[in-house]
Each structure stands twice: as C-alpha cells, then as structure tokens.
Design a protein around this motif. Structure first.
Motif, mmCIF file in Angstrom:
data_model
loop_
_atom_site.group_PDB
_atom_site.id
_atom_site.type_symbol
_atom_site.label_atom_id
_atom_site.label_comp_id
_atom_site.label_asym_id
_atom_site.label_seq_id
_atom_site.Cartn_x
_atom_site.Cartn_y
_atom_site.Cartn_z
ATOM 1 N N LYS A 47 46.929 47.809 49.156
ATOM 2 C CA LYS A 47 46.782 45.881 48.029
ATOM 3 C C LYS A 47 47.317 45.951 46.832
ATOM 4 C CE LYS A 47 46.290 41.852 49.214
ATOM 5 N NZ LYS A 47 46.846 41.099 49.865
ATOM 6 N N GLY A 48 47.225 47.076 45.972
ATOM 7 C CA GLY A 48 46.889 47.642 44.843
ATOM 8 C C GLY A 48 48.518 47.593 44.261
ATOM 9 N N GLU A 49 49.266 47.947 45.060
ATOM 10 C CA GLU A 49 50.397 47.831 44.755
ATOM 11 C C GLU A 49 51.271 47.263 44.833
ATOM 12 O OE1 GLU A 49 52.274 51.523 46.652
ATOM 13 O OE2 GLU A 49 51.270 53.199 45.654
ATOM 14 N N GLN A 50 50.576 46.456 45.808
ATOM 15 C CA GLN A 50 51.623 45.352 46.434
ATOM 16 C C GLN A 50 51.885 44.230 44.954
ATOM 17 O OE1 GLN A 50 54.052 45.228 49.024
ATOM 18 N NE2 GLN A 50 54.211 42.708 48.254
ATOM 19 N N THR A 85 54.710 40.622 40.622
ATOM 20 C CA THR A 85 53.549 40.493 39.640
ATOM 21 C C THR A 85 54.603 40.989 38.787
ATOM 22 O OG1 THR A 85 50.500 40.435 40.302
ATOM 23 C CG2 THR A 85 51.814 40.007 37.235
ATOM 24 N N ASP A 86 54.761 41.862 38.608
ATOM 25 C CA ASP A 86 55.493 42.425 37.588
ATOM 26 C C ASP A 86 57.084 43.070 38.248
ATOM 27 O OD1 ASP A 86 53.710 42.137 35.549
ATOM 28 O OD2 ASP A 86 53.240 43.996 36.476
ATOM 29 N N GLY A 87 57.268 43.392 39.627
ATOM 30 C CA GLY A 87 58.758 43.838 40.417
ATOM 31 C C GLY A 87 58.956 45.126 40.419
ATOM 32 N N PRO A 88 59.997 45.482 40.756
ATOM 33 C CA PRO A 88 59.977 46.973 40.962
ATOM 34 C C PRO A 88 59.440 47.782 39.735
ATOM 35 C CG PRO A 88 61.713 45.828 41.665
ATOM 36 C CD PRO A 88 60.792 44.543 40.808
ATOM 37 N N GLN A 89 59.101 48.754 39.345
ATOM 38 C CA GLN A 89 58.884 49.716 37.982
ATOM 39 C C GLN A 89 60.028 50.418 38.119
ATOM 40 O OE1 GLN A 89 55.951 50.143 36.055
ATOM 41 N NE2 GLN A 89 55.359 48.280 37.479
ATOM 42 N N ARG A 105 51.131 47.888 33.989
ATOM 43 C CA ARG A 105 51.945 48.734 33.190
ATOM 44 C C ARG A 105 51.903 50.535 34.173
ATOM 45 N NH1 ARG A 105 50.811 48.658 27.087
ATOM 46 N NH2 ARG A 105 51.276 46.475 26.447
ATOM 47 N N ASN A 106 51.375 50.579 35.118
ATOM 48 C CA ASN A 106 50.958 52.027 35.547
ATOM 49 C C ASN A 106 51.858 51.169 37.167
ATOM 50 O OD1 ASN A 106 49.622 52.925 33.361
ATOM 51 N ND2 ASN A 106 47.681 52.140 34.465
ATOM 52 N N GLY A 107 52.358 50.285 37.911
ATOM 53 C CA GLY A 107 52.519 49.963 39.111
ATOM 54 C C GLY A 107 51.323 49.760 39.736
ATOM 55 N N ILE A 108 50.515 49.927 39.582
ATOM 56 C CA ILE A 108 49.249 49.304 40.182
ATOM 57 C C ILE A 108 47.728 48.074 39.783
ATOM 58 C CG2 ILE A 108 47.974 51.366 39.844
ATOM 59 C CD1 ILE A 108 47.026 51.606 42.434
ATOM 60 N N MET A 109 47.162 48.065 40.659
ATOM 61 C CA MET A 109 46.669 46.379 40.083
ATOM 62 C C MET A 109 44.753 47.677 39.081
ATOM 63 S SD MET A 109 44.724 43.663 41.846
ATOM 64 C CE MET A 109 42.721 42.811 41.057
ATOM 65 N N PRO A 125 36.186 36.441 35.233
ATOM 66 C CA PRO A 125 37.973 37.112 36.186
ATOM 67 C C PRO A 125 38.951 35.915 35.324
ATOM 68 C CG PRO A 125 36.116 37.179 37.341
ATOM 69 C CD PRO A 125 35.446 35.662 36.416
ATOM 70 N N SER A 126 40.566 36.164 35.413
ATOM 71 C CA SER A 126 41.343 35.453 34.589
ATOM 72 C C SER A 126 42.745 35.728 36.236
ATOM 73 C CB SER A 126 42.002 35.864 33.576
ATOM 74 O OG SER A 126 43.372 34.918 33.198
ATOM 75 N N TYR A 127 42.715 34.838 36.221
ATOM 76 C CA TYR A 127 43.804 35.141 37.218
ATOM 77 C C TYR A 127 45.369 34.684 37.004
ATOM 78 C CZ TYR A 127 39.419 35.646 39.944
ATOM 79 O OH TYR A 127 38.439 36.059 40.309
ATOM 80 N N SER A 128 45.547 34.814 35.754
ATOM 81 C CA SER A 128 47.189 34.801 35.347
ATOM 82 C C SER A 128 48.164 35.515 36.030
ATOM 83 C CB SER A 128 47.116 34.693 33.448
ATOM 84 O OG SER A 128 47.081 35.983 33.651
ATOM 85 N N TYR A 129 47.925 36.562 36.763
ATOM 86 C CA TYR A 129 48.988 37.847 36.639
ATOM 87 C C TYR A 129 49.559 36.764 38.376
ATOM 88 C CZ TYR A 129 45.007 39.030 40.422
ATOM 89 O OH TYR A 129 44.315 38.733 40.565
ATOM 90 N N PHE A 130 48.824 35.248 38.704
ATOM 91 C CA PHE A 130 49.187 34.566 39.733
ATOM 92 C C PHE A 130 50.189 33.682 39.415
ATOM 93 C CE2 PHE A 130 45.658 35.937 41.860
ATOM 94 C CZ PHE A 130 45.734 36.559 43.274
ATOM 95 N N ASP A 131 50.462 33.055 38.527
ATOM 96 C CA ASP A 131 50.944 32.255 38.184
ATOM 97 C C ASP A 131 52.380 33.215 36.918
ATOM 98 O OD1 ASP A 131 48.789 30.678 37.646
ATOM 99 O OD2 ASP A 131 48.244 31.158 35.464
ATOM 100 N N LYS A 132 52.272 34.362 36.834
ATOM 101 C CA LYS A 132 53.436 34.992 36.585
ATOM 102 C C LYS A 132 54.128 35.632 37.760
ATOM 103 C CE LYS A 132 54.779 39.531 34.207
ATOM 104 N NZ LYS A 132 54.648 40.829 33.139
ATOM 105 N N GLN A 133 53.033 35.953 39.153
ATOM 106 C CA GLN A 133 53.893 35.581 40.397
ATOM 107 C C GLN A 133 54.997 34.381 40.266
ATOM 108 O OE1 GLN A 133 51.099 36.833 42.977
ATOM 109 N NE2 GLN A 133 50.903 38.724 42.482
ATOM 110 N N ASP A 134 54.066 33.301 40.318
ATOM 111 C CA ASP A 134 55.037 32.264 40.865
ATOM 112 C C ASP A 134 56.274 31.943 40.122
ATOM 113 O OD1 ASP A 134 52.725 31.603 42.521
ATOM 114 O OD2 ASP A 134 51.540 30.166 41.475
ATOM 115 N N LYS A 135 56.539 32.459 38.691
ATOM 116 C CA LYS A 135 57.173 32.240 37.962
ATOM 117 C C LYS A 135 58.263 33.051 37.746
ATOM 118 C CE LYS A 135 58.715 32.643 32.956
ATOM 119 N NZ LYS A 135 58.195 32.751 31.593
#
Length: 490
Positions: free
Chosen positions: A71-74, A79-83, A100-104, A144-154
């Motif tokens: 789930k963390g890798e997904q 969020t960041d796309g393929p590593q 940056r490490n490819g996992i949450m 907690p900030s969930y700004s990575y969801f905004d990045k996923q939508d973008k």
C-alpha cells in the motif's frame, strides 16, 4: 480570597525574558494523548517565519508488522509516478518528489494558528519553590497534511491533457473576443482585497519554506535552552519591595526639561556583578556581596543568587564571569574557540583540584600563549602539583546552597558535552605522526597531574633538561635519572 482562608504557602514569582521572542507552544489536537514523543523520529523540519508556519516530517517504520509495504508503494507511485533508475536520476525531479524512496515513509505535519491574542499566556516552571514564567510568542496547532492527494489529482489531469494532445489537432474555431477595461481601485477596495481569503492564501503560498534545525528534547542543546526558562533578573517583580521615594518616582516620570535632566540610570544588579567579576576574575560570595553598592547590599540572598546565576558561573563555590562576557571582540583566535577553551578549563577545576597545562593545550588545540592566558586568569602555578585555583574552594557556600551548586554542575556538564561534540565534529588531520616511545599526553582523559618534587617552575625544568643533555653529550659521566622525573620535567 475570603478572610478565613489561611495562606498555605508563599512562593516568589519571577519573569524570564530570555526566550520570550522565540517561545511557541505546539499543540497536536488529533494525536492521542497517551502516545509519547520520545520514540518519534523527525526527519526534517522547516518554517515560514513571516506567516509563523511550521512543517515537520515524521518518519514511519516501514519494517513494522503493522505497516503494509504494498500500500505504501502504491501511494508513492500514484503521487510521484514511476521511480527512475538509481543510476540515472534527475536531481531536479528528485527534489520535487514527495516520497523520494519510492514508498510512503513519512507523515507531514503542518501548523495553523488557532489563537492570535497570546499576550496573556506564559509557560511556567516550578523548581526549588520558585515559579519562573516566560511569555510566549504564539500558539500553533500541528495536524497531518494530505497534500500528496492534491499532487495525485494534478498528475491525473496532466496525464489526460497529454493523451488528448496526441490526437489530431483540430483547427480552432473562431471565438468572439470581449475587451474589458479595469476600473480604478480605491484605497478601501484595495485594503478589502488584501484582507480577502484568496489574497492571504496566495501570500502564504508564495513565501518559501526555510529549513529549520530540530533537536531532540534529551540532547544537550535542548537542555541549555530549557535553562533559559529560569529568570535572569535580580528583582522579584513586586513594587511593594521598593522604597517610598522610589515607588513615587516610578509612578511620576521625571521632567524632560533640559535644565532638569535626570541623571543617568544606575546599572542593574546583574550589570554590577559582571563589572566586578570581569575586574576581579574570581571571588567568593561574601566578598562579592561586600563589594556591591550600599543600596544593593540589602537585596535578599535569593535575588542576589538569581542575578549571579545569570551573570556568572560557579566553580567550587567561587564565582567567575561567563566566557561570553570576556571574549566579545574579534582576535587572531575566534571568540567561540576561546570561550569553549575557557569553559573546558573551568569544567576541569570542578572535577579536579589541579590541572595540567600540557593536557589542556592538547585538548583545546589552541596556541600555547592563549592557553597560558586562560589559565592565569583563574589559576596559579604550583611547582609541586600543577595549576590550581587562585582562591581556595568555598566549601561553606557549597554546604549552604547545594541547589545552586547542583544547577551549576548541570550547566558545566552540558557545556563539556558540547565541547566533546565540537572536537568530534572537527576533521581529523590527513597526516599522522608516528607514535613515540615516550608516554604521550592524552587529550581525552583529563585527570589531575602527578605531584612534582624539587621543581620551582616550568622554566627551571626546561633549563635542567637542556643542562643534562649537554652534559651527556660531552662524554662526562652523569648520574642516572629516573624515567618518572624526566616525564615530570618535560
């Protein structure tokens, strides 16, 4: 309070201003109260100083049994796309990645300001039947900030635009263009626009994040900062202790006429102590109190001890000025190094009655002249034992005020740990000398030197050593000298 209610206890209340401009209260409203922060690992911290915002990255234990790696890798993939390959990486793209490490592997906390009027709030510390209060600068709440969801939508929107652009480009249809002229904005409308939610949000978003230094609560740096919560003023903050004439003078300001200019303000008790100790170098508590002005001698012992703790440092019951007050100007040796060396010498005197100049020089790594200057300011040379304090230890003060001595000892231990960290942080020299057969002087173990017999001074020892060398080189027979005396002579 009703008249029949008895007074159980009276304690003095002090006001500390050392951290009043930088003290904030952090609140975590969504974090369970039973969870401790000792095991929390803060990987990064940043602030926006103009808008008073704080951002903290809390590391997650990805190897825990309660963590789901898939789930963390997904989440990181969405969020960041393929590593990219670790051998072919774009640094700019790597900085923009949320994980940056490819996992949450982190949770981000961002702050908000729930209370703007904080002038009447303070942090209090109760110790030794004294209450020390420090005004706070603000209160922030971290959630907690969930700004990575905004990045996923973008990313989804950008991906859909990229797919549509691959299709055949159609000729754009003609559209009607309407020209509008902006109206002249009045001052009232401009102020209203600047206070709008959109303008405030845009101003906050435009301010960049600045990296901050995070220290754990159990580090020496945090311990020194907590000591600033104790008051450094000499007065107890009550106007009732003033004389009638001084109380009236405080209520009615003096005239500002040039012909009736008020005399210059007298230095405070803390400033007097600094001036006296800078001139005397080392004094006992009784001598210091007798040197103060007559109006200051009537100050209570608790107020005098409070001023002493802020302006001076205690070494075996004796009081000396702080190193920061002595080395303030630029010199061939930076003031920071001189202060660290002097504090190291004073710490050694709290542990040993005698110290060795050679071991101190090897530890502080300063020129011999500066080391000798530091020693002569607080100690004197004894040919039989080594360097000792100018005055004998004040055991009567240590017996009468054990709490003050214990607090000073904690301060010296923290300063010594900082000194050791500074030595560890220095780069080791690339070229190392070979070990000699003679006993080397260790800079790590600072123990008192062995007693020396039949020696007057270090200069006389040096002359004797050269005399023995010349006598042995001329072919004359000389008396055997033990290895211990040779070691003491050098």
């Amino acid at each position: 309070m009703e008249e029949e209610d008895p007074v159980v206890q009276e304690i003095p209340v002090y006001l500390s201003q050392a951290l009043s401009e930088h003290l904030y209260i952090y609140q975590y409203p969504v974090r369970p109260a039973n969870r401790d922060w000792k095991d929390v690992k803060v990987t990064n911290a940043s602030i926006k100083p103009k808008n008073h915002l704080v951002r903290m990255e809390i590391g997650l234990d990805t190897y825990s049994d309660k963590y789901c790696p898939s789930k963390g890798e997904q989440i990181a993939l969405n969020t960041d796309g393929p590593q990219e390959s670790r051998y072919i990486k774009d640094k700019e793209k790597e900085r923009s990645q949320y994980f940056r490490n490819g996992i949450m592997d982190k949770i981000v906390y961002e702050s908000s300001t729930p209370c703007l009027e904080t002038q009447h709030y303070a942090v209090a510390v109760l110790q030794d039947k004294e209450l020390h209060c420090t005004p706070i600068q603000g209160i922030v709440q971290l959630r907690p900030s969930y700004s990575y969801f905004d990045k996923q939508d973008k990313r989804k929107v950008d991906k859909s635009k990229a797919e549509n652009s691959d299709e055949e480009e159609k000729e754009p249809e003609a559209q009607q263009v309407t020209v509008k002229f902006a109206r002249v904005e009045t001052d009232m409308a401009k102020k209203a626009r600047e206070k709008s939610y959109e303008s405030v949000s845009q101003r906050i978003a435009n301010e960049p994040w600045y990296d901050a230094l995070w220290k754990h609560s159990e580090t020496d740096h945090a311990e020194l900062e907590r000591l600033k919560l104790f008051s450094a003023t000499s007065s107890d903050g009550s106007a009732l202790t003033l004389k009638p004439s001084e109380y009236v003078r405080a209520l009615v300001p003096a005239s500002t006429d040039e012909a009736e200019m008020a005399p210059a303000t007298k230095p405070s008790l803390q400033d007097q102590i600094k001036e006296i100790l800078i001139s005397a170098k080392l004094m006992t508590f009784i001598e210091l109190r007798g040197t103060l002005r007559e109006e200051e001698r009537s100050v209570s012992e608790s107020a005098l001890l409070t001023a002493l703790g802020a302006a001076a440092c205690c070494v075996r019951g004796l009081w000396a000025p702080r190193s920061e007050e002595l080395y303030t100007r630029a010199a061939p040796v930076p003031p920071r190094l001189m202060c660290a060396a002097r504090d190291h010498v004073l710490y050694l005197f709290t542990q040993h009655s005698y110290v060795d100049r050679r071991k101190i020089a090897a530890a502080v790594r300063l020129p011999p002249q500066e080391v000798l200057e530091i020693l002569r300011s607080v100690a004197k040379y004894n040919p039989k034992t080594g360097w000792e304090l100018i005055l004998p230890p004040d055991t009567a003060f240590e017996t009468k005020y054990p709490d003050v001595v214990q607090r000073q000892n904690h301060y010296w231990e923290a300063r010594q740990r900082q000194f050791n960290e500074m030595l560890i942080g220095e780069n080791a020299p690339k070229r190392q000398r070979k070990k000699s057969q003679r006993d080397s002087v260790s800079s790590d173990t600072m123990m008192s030197p062995k007693q020396r017999h039949n020696s007057v001074s270090e200069e006389d020892n040096e002359r004797k050593r050269h005399k023995n060398k010349s006598a042995s080189g001329s072919g004359k027979r000389t008396r055997n000298v033990s290895s211990s005396s040779v070691t003491d002579a050098t």
